[in-house]
Design a protein around this motif. Structure first.
Motif, PDB file in Angstrom:
ATOM      1  N   UNK A  54      38.644  25.581  37.253  1.00 52.66           N
ATOM      2  CA  UNK A  54      39.769  25.732  38.072  1.00 52.66           C
ATOM      3  C   UNK A  54      40.431  26.902  38.311  1.00 52.66           C
ATOM      4  N   UNK A  55      40.077  27.534  39.413  1.00 56.43           N
ATOM      5  CA  UNK A  55      40.851  28.967  39.647  1.00 56.43           C
ATOM      6  C   UNK A  55      42.088  28.718  39.824  1.00 56.43           C
ATOM      7  N   UNK A  56      42.839  29.705  39.353  1.00 56.39           N
ATOM      8  CA  UNK A  56      44.332  29.482  39.157  1.00 56.39           C
ATOM      9  C   UNK A  56      44.967  30.795  40.083  1.00 56.39           C
ATOM     10  N   UNK A  57      44.310  31.826  40.034  1.00 53.31           N
ATOM     11  CA  UNK A  57      44.534  32.972  40.811  1.00 53.31           C
ATOM     12  C   UNK A  57      43.393  33.896  41.168  1.00 53.31           C
ATOM     13  N   UNK A  58      43.397  34.539  42.198  1.00 49.74           N
ATOM     14  CA  UNK A  58      42.298  35.672  42.642  1.00 49.74           C
ATOM     15  C   UNK A  58      43.066  36.801  43.209  1.00 49.74           C
ATOM     16  N   UNK A  59      42.561  38.009  42.581  1.00 51.13           N
ATOM     17  CA  UNK A  59      42.941  39.163  42.836  1.00 51.13           C
ATOM     18  C   UNK A  59      41.735  40.026  43.310  1.00 51.13           C
ATOM     19  N   UNK A  60      41.600  40.556  44.485  1.00 53.02           N
ATOM     20  CA  UNK A  60      40.611  41.243  45.222  1.00 53.02           C
ATOM     21  C   UNK A  60      40.858  42.669  45.686  1.00 53.02           C
ATOM     22  N   UNK A  61      39.914  43.549  45.772  1.00 54.39           N
ATOM     23  CA  UNK A  61      39.822  44.658  46.286  1.00 54.39           C
ATOM     24  C   UNK A  61      38.312  45.198  46.586  1.00 54.39           C
ATOM     25  N   UNK A  62      38.166  45.448  47.733  1.00 55.66           N
ATOM     26  CA  UNK A  62      36.916  46.043  48.266  1.00 55.66           C
ATOM     27  C   UNK A  62      35.833  44.984  47.985  1.00 55.66           C
ATOM     28  N   UNK A  63      34.866  45.360  47.053  1.00 54.53           N
ATOM     29  CA  UNK A  63      33.769  44.428  46.759  1.00 54.53           C
ATOM     30  C   UNK A  63      34.085  43.642  45.242  1.00 54.53           C
ATOM     31  N   UNK A  64      35.056  43.831  44.786  1.00 56.87           N
ATOM     32  CA  UNK A  64      35.591  43.060  43.773  1.00 56.87           C
ATOM     33  C   UNK A  64      36.418  42.085  43.527  1.00 56.87           C
ATOM     34  N   UNK A  65      36.265  40.824  42.958  1.00 58.35           N
ATOM     35  CA  UNK A  65      37.272  39.701  42.732  1.00 58.35           C
ATOM     36  C   UNK A  65      37.561  39.582  41.269  1.00 58.35           C
ATOM     37  N   UNK A  66      38.852  39.636  40.926  1.00 57.37           N
ATOM     38  CA  UNK A  66      39.222  39.004  39.770  1.00 57.37           C
ATOM     39  C   UNK A  66      39.536  37.599  39.587  1.00 57.37           C
ATOM     40  N   UNK A  67      38.976  36.653  38.677  1.00 50.94           N
ATOM     41  CA  UNK A  67      39.351  35.270  39.010  1.00 50.94           C
ATOM     42  C   UNK A  67      40.091  34.753  37.703  1.00 50.94           C
ATOM     43  N   UNK A  68      41.250  34.402  37.638  1.00 52.29           N
ATOM     44  CA  UNK A  68      41.957  33.894  36.432  1.00 52.29           C
ATOM     45  C   UNK A  68      41.593  32.423  36.728  1.00 52.29           C
ATOM     46  N   UNK A  69      40.958  31.874  35.743  1.00 54.91           N
ATOM     47  CA  UNK A  69      40.562  30.367  35.804  1.00 54.91           C
ATOM     48  C   UNK A  69      40.693  29.516  34.544  1.00 54.91           C
ATOM     49  N   UNK A  70      40.772  28.403  34.546  1.00 59.38           N
ATOM     50  CA  UNK A  70      40.798  27.514  33.288  1.00 59.38           C
ATOM     51  C   UNK A  70      39.396  26.422  33.455  1.00 59.38           C
ATOM     52  N   UNK A  71      38.965  26.319  32.198  1.00 53.74           N
ATOM     53  CA  UNK A  71      37.881  25.393  31.965  1.00 53.74           C
ATOM     54  C   UNK A  71      38.409  24.468  30.995  1.00 53.74           C
TER      55      UNK A  71
END
Length: 139
Positions: free
Chosen positions: A68-85
């Motif tokens: 489950x993706x809880x939050x996404x932070x993105x800039x240019x070609x990168x995405x940081x995913x904060x997620x729960x398994x």
């Protein structure tokens, strides 16, 4: 691609590919020359097949896996995913043999996108938190 399109791709990666176990979507979501750094560091080839291997191992060790993706932070070609398994531990995870216990853990992943596909993936899971849930408490 736009930042919003990159975020949507990452949402699909976790929802449809990881949770939905739709390996058929791999060519649509991941570039052929993509590097799954969790596998490459263990002798992987640096291709899409590393992603498939990573997913097969996950699905064989965690029954009913839900990402489950809880939050996404993105800039240019990168995405940081904060997620729960979440899932049931049925095979070796972080050196702990299958226990049949349900667990939940958080992770932070970095995904690099090129031409609408993932080209680089790295994940930093909360190993200690997951291991603590999977091992019996001894006093």
């Amino acid at each position: 691609m736009s930042i919003e399109a990159n975020k949507a791709l990452v949402e699909r990666y976790y929802h449809e590919l990881v949770t939905g176990q739709r390996l058929d979507l791999l060519p649509e979501l991941v570039a052929e020359d993509a590097a799954d750094e969790t596998v490459v560091g263990r002798g992987g080839s640096g291709t899409r097949e590393d992603f498939a291997e990573h997913l097969r191992v996950l699905w064989s060790t965690v029954q009913g896996v839900t990402a489950t993706v809880e939050d996404l932070v993105a800039e240019e070609d990168r995405v940081i995913a904060f997620w729960r398994i979440e899932g049931v531990h049925v095979g070796p995870v972080f050196g702990v043999p299958g226990t049949g216990r349900a667990f939940s853990g958080r992770s932070i992943s970095t995904l690099t996108i090129r031409d609408g596909k993932v080209v680089r993936y790295n994940v930093l899971p909360d190993r200690l938190g997951i291991i603590q849930q999977l091992t019996p408490v001894t006093v």
